[in-house]
Design an enzyme around this catalytic site. Structure first.
Site, PDB file in Angstrom:
ATOM      1  N   ARG A  54       0.351  -1.226  -0.008  1.00 19.22           N
ATOM      2  CA  ARG A  54      -0.197   0.195  -0.015  1.00 19.22           C
ATOM      3  C   ARG A  54       0.784   0.931  -0.238  1.00 19.22           C
ATOM      4  O   ARG A  54       1.965   1.139  -0.147  1.00 19.22           O
ATOM      5  CB  ARG A  54      -0.624   0.105   1.489  1.00 19.22           C
ATOM      6  CG  ARG A  54      -0.427  -0.041   2.009  1.00 19.22           C
ATOM      7  CD  ARG A  54      -0.807   1.701   3.038  1.00 19.22           C
ATOM      8  NE  ARG A  54       0.221   1.300   4.354  1.00 19.22           N
ATOM      9  CZ  ARG A  54       2.226   2.403   4.561  1.00 19.22           C
ATOM     10  NH1 ARG A  54       2.211   2.353   3.700  1.00 19.22           N
ATOM     11  NH2 ARG A  54       2.242   2.294   5.501  1.00 19.22           N
ATOM     12  N   LYS A  56       0.698   5.405   1.673  1.00 22.04           N
ATOM     13  CA  LYS A  56      -0.135   5.549   2.536  1.00 22.04           C
ATOM     14  C   LYS A  56      -0.955   6.523   2.302  1.00 22.04           C
ATOM     15  O   LYS A  56      -0.562   7.811   1.366  1.00 22.04           O
ATOM     16  CB  LYS A  56       1.111   6.333   3.464  1.00 22.04           C
ATOM     17  CG  LYS A  56       0.718   6.650   4.915  1.00 22.04           C
ATOM     18  CD  LYS A  56       2.028   6.871   5.883  1.00 22.04           C
ATOM     19  CE  LYS A  56       1.633   7.359   7.545  1.00 22.04           C
ATOM     20  NZ  LYS A  56       1.802   5.295   7.708  1.00 22.04           N
ATOM     21  N   SER A  60      -2.432  10.349   6.092  1.00 23.99           N
ATOM     22  CA  SER A  60      -2.321   9.087   7.378  1.00 23.99           C
ATOM     23  C   SER A  60      -0.733  10.029   7.213  1.00 23.99           C
ATOM     24  O   SER A  60      -0.125  10.668   8.227  1.00 23.99           O
ATOM     25  CB  SER A  60      -1.906   8.246   7.325  1.00 23.99           C
ATOM     26  OG  SER A  60      -3.395   6.995   7.155  1.00 23.99           O
ATOM     27  N   LYS A  64       0.296  11.813  10.542  1.00 22.72           N
ATOM     28  CA  LYS A  64       2.513  11.033  10.925  1.00 22.72           C
ATOM     29  C   LYS A  64       2.948  12.181  11.274  1.00 22.72           C
ATOM     30  O   LYS A  64       3.900  13.136  12.321  1.00 22.72           O
ATOM     31  CB  LYS A  64       2.880  10.395  10.226  1.00 22.72           C
ATOM     32  CG  LYS A  64       3.924   9.955  10.420  1.00 22.72           C
ATOM     33  CD  LYS A  64       3.723   8.219  10.956  1.00 22.72           C
ATOM     34  CE  LYS A  64       4.670   7.704  11.181  1.00 22.72           C
ATOM     35  NZ  LYS A  64       5.450   6.180  10.188  1.00 22.72           N
ATOM     36  N   ASP A  83       7.808   5.307   5.763  1.00 22.20           N
ATOM     37  CA  ASP A  83       6.381   4.122   5.505  1.00 22.20           C
ATOM     38  C   ASP A  83       5.500   4.541   4.921  1.00 22.20           C
ATOM     39  O   ASP A  83       4.262   4.122   4.676  1.00 22.20           O
ATOM     40  CB  ASP A  83       5.739   3.023   7.155  1.00 22.20           C
ATOM     41  CG  ASP A  83       5.034   4.497   7.267  1.00 22.20           C
ATOM     42  OD1 ASP A  83       5.581   5.738   7.310  1.00 22.20           O
ATOM     43  OD2 ASP A  83       4.186   3.438   8.459  1.00 22.20           O
ATOM     44  N   ARG A  88       3.238  -6.031   2.992  1.00 26.50           N
ATOM     45  CA  ARG A  88       3.432  -6.688   3.968  1.00 26.50           C
ATOM     46  C   ARG A  88       4.445  -8.217   3.639  1.00 26.50           C
ATOM     47  O   ARG A  88       3.020  -8.893   2.277  1.00 26.50           O
ATOM     48  CB  ARG A  88       2.347  -6.761   4.820  1.00 26.50           C
ATOM     49  CG  ARG A  88       2.331  -7.298   5.659  1.00 26.50           C
ATOM     50  CD  ARG A  88       1.046  -6.840   6.689  1.00 26.50           C
ATOM     51  NE  ARG A  88       1.698  -5.179   7.282  1.00 26.50           N
ATOM     52  CZ  ARG A  88       0.684  -4.665   7.230  1.00 26.50           C
ATOM     53  NH1 ARG A  88      -0.659  -4.793   7.500  1.00 26.50           N
ATOM     54  NH2 ARG A  88       0.733  -3.985   8.248  1.00 26.50           N
ATOM     55  N   GLU A 150       8.882   0.004   3.578  1.00 29.43           N
ATOM     56  CA  GLU A 150       9.029  -0.073   3.966  1.00 29.43           C
ATOM     57  C   GLU A 150       8.371  -2.134   4.334  1.00 29.43           C
ATOM     58  O   GLU A 150       7.832  -2.173   3.739  1.00 29.43           O
ATOM     59  CB  GLU A 150       8.224   0.320   5.406  1.00 29.43           C
ATOM     60  CG  GLU A 150       9.088  -0.605   7.058  1.00 29.43           C
ATOM     61  CD  GLU A 150       7.482  -0.172   8.298  1.00 29.43           C
ATOM     62  OE1 GLU A 150       7.783   0.655   8.795  1.00 29.43           O
ATOM     63  OE2 GLU A 150       6.257   0.196   7.837  1.00 29.43           O
ATOM     64  N   ALA A 162      -1.407  -8.493  15.009  1.00 22.68           N
ATOM     65  CA  ALA A 162      -1.538  -7.347  14.796  1.00 22.68           C
ATOM     66  C   ALA A 162      -3.095  -6.437  13.823  1.00 22.68           C
ATOM     67  O   ALA A 162      -3.314  -5.825  14.222  1.00 22.68           O
ATOM     68  CB  ALA A 162      -0.342  -6.851  13.328  1.00 22.68           C
ATOM     69  N   GLU A 165      -5.642  -6.681  16.364  1.00 17.28           N
ATOM     70  CA  GLU A 165      -5.007  -5.705  17.255  1.00 17.28           C
ATOM     71  C   GLU A 165      -5.298  -4.420  16.522  1.00 17.28           C
ATOM     72  O   GLU A 165      -5.607  -2.870  17.375  1.00 17.28           O
ATOM     73  CB  GLU A 165      -3.871  -5.613  17.596  1.00 17.28           C
ATOM     74  CG  GLU A 165      -3.143  -4.866  19.603  1.00 17.28           C
ATOM     75  CD  GLU A 165      -2.822  -3.760  18.807  1.00 17.28           C
ATOM     76  OE1 GLU A 165      -1.852  -3.364  19.827  1.00 17.28           O
ATOM     77  OE2 GLU A 165      -2.420  -3.516  17.990  1.00 17.28           O
TER      78      GLU A 165
HETATM   79  P1  GTP Z   1       4.548   4.199  13.762  1.00 22.39           P
HETATM   80  O1  GTP Z   1       4.474   5.514  13.436  1.00 22.39           O
HETATM   81  O2  GTP Z   1       3.627   3.354  13.874  1.00 22.39           O
HETATM   82  O3  GTP Z   1       5.016   3.887  11.707  1.00 22.39           O
HETATM   83  O4  GTP Z   1       5.883   3.194  13.940  1.00 22.39           O
HETATM   84  P2  GTP Z   1       7.514   3.527  13.530  1.00 22.39           P
HETATM   85  O5  GTP Z   1       7.640   5.024  12.443  1.00 22.39           O
HETATM   86  O6  GTP Z   1       8.075   4.056  14.807  1.00 22.39           O
HETATM   87  O7  GTP Z   1       7.954   2.202  13.387  1.00 22.39           O
HETATM   88  P3  GTP Z   1       7.482   0.542  14.166  1.00 22.39           P
HETATM   89  O8  GTP Z   1       8.663   0.215  12.746  1.00 22.39           O
HETATM   90  O9  GTP Z   1       7.301   1.324  15.757  1.00 22.39           O
HETATM   91  O10 GTP Z   1       5.979   0.548  13.405  1.00 22.39           O
HETATM   92  C1  GTP Z   1       6.097   0.405  11.615  1.00 22.39           C
HETATM   93  C2  GTP Z   1       4.718  -0.212  11.812  1.00 22.39           C
HETATM   94  O11 GTP Z   1       4.324  -1.557  12.629  1.00 22.39           O
HETATM   95  C3  GTP Z   1       3.048   0.483  11.968  1.00 22.39           C
HETATM   96  O12 GTP Z   1       2.923   1.110  11.037  1.00 22.39           O
HETATM   97  C4  GTP Z   1       2.615  -0.770  12.682  1.00 22.39           C
HETATM   98  O13 GTP Z   1       2.147  -1.524  10.590  1.00 22.39           O
HETATM   99  C5  GTP Z   1       3.253  -1.947  12.553  1.00 22.39           C
HETATM  100  N1  GTP Z   1       3.053  -1.801  14.054  1.00 22.39           N
HETATM  101  C6  GTP Z   1       4.095  -1.760  14.973  1.00 22.39           C
HETATM  102  N2  GTP Z   1       3.336  -1.576  16.406  1.00 22.39           N
HETATM  103  C7  GTP Z   1       2.371  -2.274  16.217  1.00 22.39           C
HETATM  104  C8  GTP Z   1       1.311  -2.939  16.911  1.00 22.39           C
HETATM  105  O14 GTP Z   1       1.537  -2.730  18.522  1.00 22.39           O
HETATM  106  N3  GTP Z   1      -0.037  -3.069  17.002  1.00 22.39           N
HETATM  107  C9  GTP Z   1       0.347  -3.245  15.573  1.00 22.39           C
HETATM  108  N4  GTP Z   1      -1.401  -4.031  15.115  1.00 22.39           N
HETATM  109  N5  GTP Z   1       1.078  -2.813  14.543  1.00 22.39           N
HETATM  110  C10 GTP Z   1       2.348  -2.442  15.276  1.00 22.39           C
HETATM  111 MG    MG Z   2       3.718   2.652  10.119  1.00 27.58          MG
END
Ligand code: GTP
Ligand code: MG
Length: 214
Positions: A54, A56, A60, A64, A83, A88, A150, A162, A165
């Site tokens: 996908r 973004k 979003s 962010k 991202d 995925r 990503e 995931a 959740e």
């Molecule tokens: P984001 O701002 O959420 O993108 O986090 P980040 O830039 O700190 O990167 P991180 O590697 O922590 O997480 C990136 C992505 O992992 C998120 O956009 C989600 O798709 C997924 N993700 C991370 N933490 C969680 C979680 O607790 N639950 C779920 N469902 N997905 C998660």
């Molecule tokens: Mg993300």
């Protein structure tokens, strides 16, 4: 995709940037598909169950940038959001994740920028997944642009957790009651157990088959 008003540098640059991310997503998607085909060809086995990708959404992206205290500019989005293009890869077994990650890392025309192993170090929420931030060169008529993608690699069970959740948390807009977080962590534990059991079952079957052959 509609251009958000805030990105005032003009339609051309927004469209160019999105074009780059779309191209990068296609490149990485094809690479993953070829790795899967090669693996199937050599080992008669499919490590990948399915792939989702996908770009973004503009909303979003704006959200962010705001969350991180940046103004909504194309420059900030390219620099600070990793991202925008996301892919995925959902595998069968935990062992497939590391095998695939290694195969991706070995590709010469792709640069691994960073790795976050949330399988060895799960998040407090219980989240498990293997994240790779890579760049791929996109060849344009007037030069090459390294573009970020990503890659999230996980098992079907991790993906199941995931996805649900995320849905549950979304409903609470981040203010879920304590017991919900606790139950979700517990579910994450069950999911890990399931993954471990499936992996050892698969290994036992492979071993039994090999013994049959000798
Ligand atoms: P984001 O701002 O959420 O993108 O986090 P980040 O830039 O700190 O990167 P991180 O590697 O922590 O997480 C990136 C992505 O992992 C998120 O956009 C989600 O798709 C997924 N993700 C991370 N933490 C969680 C979680 O607790 N639950 C779920 N469902 N997905 C998660
Ligand atoms: Mg993300």
């Amino acid at each position: 995709m509609e251009v958000p008003d805030k990105f005032n540098e003009g339609v051309t640059s927004w469209e160019t940037v999105i074009f780059l991310y779309n191209s990068a997503l296609k490149e990485v998607g094809t690479k993953v598909e070829i790795l899967n085909d090669e693996f199937r060809h050599i080992h008669k086995y499919n490590p990948i169950e399915y792939v989702k990708s996908r770009i973004k959404s503009p909303e979003s992206i704006v959200k962010k940038l705001k969350r991180h205290g940046y103004e909504s500019t194309i420059d900030n989005m390219v620099k600070h959001i990793n991202d925008i293009a996301g892919i995925r890869v959902v595998c069968s077994f935990t062992s497939d994740i590391y095998r695939l990650a290694e195969m991706i890392g070995r590709q010469n025309d792709l640069t691994v920028v960073s790795i976050k192993d949330y399988i060895k170090n799960p998040k407090d929420s219980g989240y498990k997944s293997y994240h790779m931030l890579v760049t791929v060169p996109i060849f344009l008529t007037d030069g090459v642009v390294d573009t970020k993608v990503e890659i999230q690699i996980r098992t079907i069970a991790m993906d199941f957790w995931a996805s649900l959740e995320h849905k549950i948390y979304y409903k609470f807009e981040g203010n879920a009651p304590e017991y919900i977080s606790r139950d979700l962590q517990e579910c994450a534990g069950i999911v890990s157990m399931l993954d471990a059991k499936m992996l050892s079952l698969n290994e036992a079957i492979i071993q039994a088959k090999e013994q049959q052959r000798v």
